[in-house]
Design a protein around this motif. Structure first.
Motif, PDB file in Angstrom:
ATOM      1  N   ASP A 116      72.342  31.448  42.126  1.00 26.96           N
ATOM      2  CA  ASP A 116      72.133  31.859  43.520  1.00 26.96           C
ATOM      3  C   ASP A 116      73.376  31.618  44.365  1.00 26.96           C
ATOM      4  N   LYS A 133      76.123  34.142  43.478  1.00 24.19           N
ATOM      5  CA  LYS A 133      75.853  35.463  44.050  1.00 24.19           C
ATOM      6  C   LYS A 133      76.174  35.477  45.536  1.00 24.19           C
ATOM      7  N   GLU A 148      80.029  38.621  40.999  1.00 19.26           N
ATOM      8  CA  GLU A 148      79.142  39.622  40.406  1.00 19.26           C
ATOM      9  C   GLU A 148      78.536  39.081  39.115  1.00 19.26           C
ATOM     10  N   LEU A 149      77.217  39.212  38.992  1.00 18.36           N
ATOM     11  CA  LEU A 149      76.500  38.769  37.806  1.00 18.36           C
ATOM     12  C   LEU A 149      75.731  39.934  37.200  1.00 18.36           C
ATOM     13  N   TYR A 161      81.633  29.971  37.854  1.00 20.10           N
ATOM     14  CA  TYR A 161      80.462  29.955  38.719  1.00 20.10           C
ATOM     15  C   TYR A 161      80.533  28.697  39.585  1.00 20.10           C
TER      16      TYR A 161
END
Length: 245
Positions: free
Chosen positions: A186, A189, A194-195, A234
């Motif tokens: 979360d 994002k 971009e995931l 991340y």
């Protein structure tokens, strides 16, 4: 020489992919920190050119850190250097005469209120199999104490958080529980990373290298060639009730 050329292309393409999610603030270093970088080349065997390049790091000074603290940091960095050399020699042995290459590149030092993180990029081609990793060492800024990945996460999150170290080749890697993994996804994002939806299962089962970068906790998953599209940095951004990084 061909292998070095191929490794350099592989590393360049990989670096472009890894940096896609980087933030500009990642490259900002505190003016109160000095360090030095050197390149180590593994001696060639029997006149052959060895495709090995290892960047070594030493801290020279850190504001607020004692000489004893600096010695602690540099001792752990020397230990990492030896680990890299052993891994490079093992890579050479496992190649069994086939093309191979091993490169450790210094990426950055990230400084926060409580921690100093040294991050390296690792590119390997051993026995024909490519591998892309990041290696991170985290130290307490005040004392120079080395903070392993599991200890770092447990210091920064409530006791209810479940995190375990990898029990295989790299004990520095950690596996997060479902709650932390969802927060990582979360927050990433929200930060504009971009995931791909295909990465969901991979991210929930992967082991991560972890370090502190400013007011963010950074995570980099282990290499999995079929899921290489998912291998990027991340992050988790602390909430108001979490301890200050």
């Amino acid at each position: 020489m061909m292998m070095r050329y191929l490794l350099s292309i592989f590393a360049a393409l990989s670096l472009a992919m890894l940096c896609a999610s980087s933030q500009a603030s990642d490259k900002v270093l505190a003016p109160s920190l000095e360090f030095s970088i050197k390149t180590f080349e593994l001696p060639a065997r029997r006149g052959k050119v060895e495709d090995v390049s290892i960047k070594t790091l030493r801290l020279v000074s850190v504001k607020g850190m004692s000489t004893k603290g600096l010695k602690r940091v540099n001792a752990r960095l020397r230990s990492l250097e030896k680990e890299m050399l052993r891994e490079a020699k093992l890579c050479r042995t496992s190649a069994d005469g086939h093309p191979w290459g091993y490169e450790i590149a210094f990426e950055k030092i990230a400084v926060s209120k409580r921690y100093i993180s040294a991050v390296f990029k690792k590119f390997m081609v051993c026995a024909g199999s490519p591998d892309i990793e990041k290696v991170a060492l985290v130290f307490a800024r005040s004392s120079g104490r080395w903070v392993p990945g599991v200890s770092l996460v447990k210091e920064l999150f409530p006791p209810s958080v479940d995190v375990v170290a990898s029990d295989w080749s790299d004990p520095e890697r950690v596996k997060l529980d479902d709650h932390l993994t969802e927060k990582m996804i979360d927050d990433s994002k929200t930060a504009g990373i971009e995931l791909d939806e295909r990465c969901d299962f991979y991210l929930k089962t992967a082991y991560y290298m972890v370090w502190v970068d400013g007011q963010r906790l950074k995570f980099f998953p282990e290499f999995n060639q079929p899921m290489s599209i998912c291998q990027k940095e991340y992050m988790i951004v602390p909430t108001a009730d979490q301890r200050d990084f």
